[in-house]
Design an enzyme around this catalytic site. Structure first.
Site, short mmCIF file in Angstrom:
data_model
loop_
_atom_site.label_atom_id
_atom_site.label_comp_id
_atom_site.label_asym_id
_atom_site.label_seq_id
_atom_site.Cartn_x
_atom_site.Cartn_y
_atom_site.Cartn_z
N ASP A 9 0.88 -1.16 0.00
CA ASP A 9 0.00 0.00 0.00
C ASP A 9 0.93 1.23 0.00
OD1 ASP A 9 -2.32 1.67 0.51
OD2 ASP A 9 -1.59 1.82 2.57
N ASP A 11 -0.10 5.11 0.81
CA ASP A 11 -0.34 6.11 1.88
C ASP A 11 -0.31 5.44 3.26
OD1 ASP A 11 -0.91 8.27 0.08
OD2 ASP A 11 -2.90 7.44 -0.26
C1 BG6 Z 1 -5.79 5.77 -0.20
C2 BG6 Z 1 -5.90 6.53 1.11
O1 BG6 Z 1 -4.48 5.34 -0.37
O2 BG6 Z 1 -6.14 6.64 -1.28
C3 BG6 Z 1 -7.30 7.10 1.26
O3 BG6 Z 1 -5.64 5.64 2.19
C4 BG6 Z 1 -7.63 7.97 0.06
O4 BG6 Z 1 -7.36 7.86 2.45
C5 BG6 Z 1 -7.47 7.16 -1.23
O5 BG6 Z 1 -8.98 8.45 0.14
C6 BG6 Z 1 -7.71 8.00 -2.49
O6 BG6 Z 1 -6.70 8.97 -2.57
P1 BG6 Z 1 -6.61 10.11 -3.68
O7 BG6 Z 1 -5.16 10.51 -3.65
O8 BG6 Z 1 -7.02 9.49 -4.99
O9 BG6 Z 1 -7.54 11.19 -3.26
MG MG Z 2 -2.70 3.11 3.68
#
Ligand code: BG6
Ligand code: MG
Length: 214
Positions: A9, A11
């Site tokens: 993963d 984030d």
């Molecule tokens: C995930 C995060 O990796 O990405 C979520 O954990 C987030 O919190 C999701 O909502 C979508 O992210 P983005 O960058 O497309 O807004």
């Molecule tokens: Mg994560």
């Protein structure tokens, strides 16, 4: 070794962008006077931007049109990207980079499996362009975690079986997605106690031992 690949993963696992998601949503919530805290934010981990917005709006007591929702999601993303643009390769922790390189030296294939549509930007800011053997992200999938789609896509891009692939996650939705996809699962942070986590870990370096044991 029976493990052939590791899917990370992004984030909250490779980098600390989860705190920027929180700050960006908090700005929107404060402006709309909607209560928002870390507990609500934790439910957003791993799920898509629009699904995260739905979680935020649950506390608003109001109905928002699809157009308003799209505007709010765009605004959140603009705030979030303003944080991302300040990131540099120094935001990639040395221990993380070391663990990635050790796993690579163990001949494991490495991939990203993230719901984020900002994955390419983040990898670029961290100096990780082209580092991973495959990148599956929010721009390529219909269903975000807890659906296993993004991990199954990463595994198929790598040409590996889920049962021979370790997924590393920090979010309950991600653990559920990996489990449902038939992967071996390592959990960090909030995910250590999530049912479905096969290996609770404290740091990415722990993966080297797990992969050499399996
Ligand atoms: C995930 C995060 O990796 O990405 C979520 O954990 C987030 O919190 C999701 O909502 C979508 O992210 P983005 O960058 O497309 O807004
Ligand atoms: Mg994560």
């Amino acid at each position: 070794m029976s493990i052939e690949a590791v899917i990370f993963d992004l984030d909250g696992v490779i980098c600390h962008t989860d705190q920027y998601h929180y700050q960006a949503w908090k700005t929107i919530a404060d402006r709309l006077s909607i209560p928002f805290d870390e507990r609500i934010n934790a439910r957003m981990r791993g799920v898509s931007r629009l699904e995260s917005l739905e979680i935020l709006l649950e506390q608003s007591g109001k109905n928002f049109s699809q157009e308003e929702k799209e505007r709010l999601a765009e605004e959140k993303n603009r705030i979030y990207q303003s944080f991302l643009r300040k990131m540099t390769p120094a935001d990639l922790e040395r221990e993380t980079f070391r663990a990635l390189n050790t796993l690579r030296e163990m001949n494991l294939k490495l991939a990203i499996g993230s719901s984020s549509r900002n994955t390419a930007l983040i990898l670029h800011r961290l100096g990780l362009d082209g580092f991973f053997d495959a990148v599956a992200d929010g721009t390529q999938i219909k269903h975000s975690k807890p659906n296993p789609e993004v991990f199954l896509l990463a595994a198929s891009l790598l040409g590996v079986q889920p049962s021979k692939t370790l997924v590393v996650e920090d979010a309950p939705a991600g653990i559920q997605a990996a489990k449902m996809g038939g992967f071996v699962v390592a959990g960090l942070g909030d995910a250590v106690e999530e049912p479905g986590t096969d290996f609770p870990i404290l740091a990415l370096n722990d993966l080297c031992l797990i992969c050499s044991m399996l």
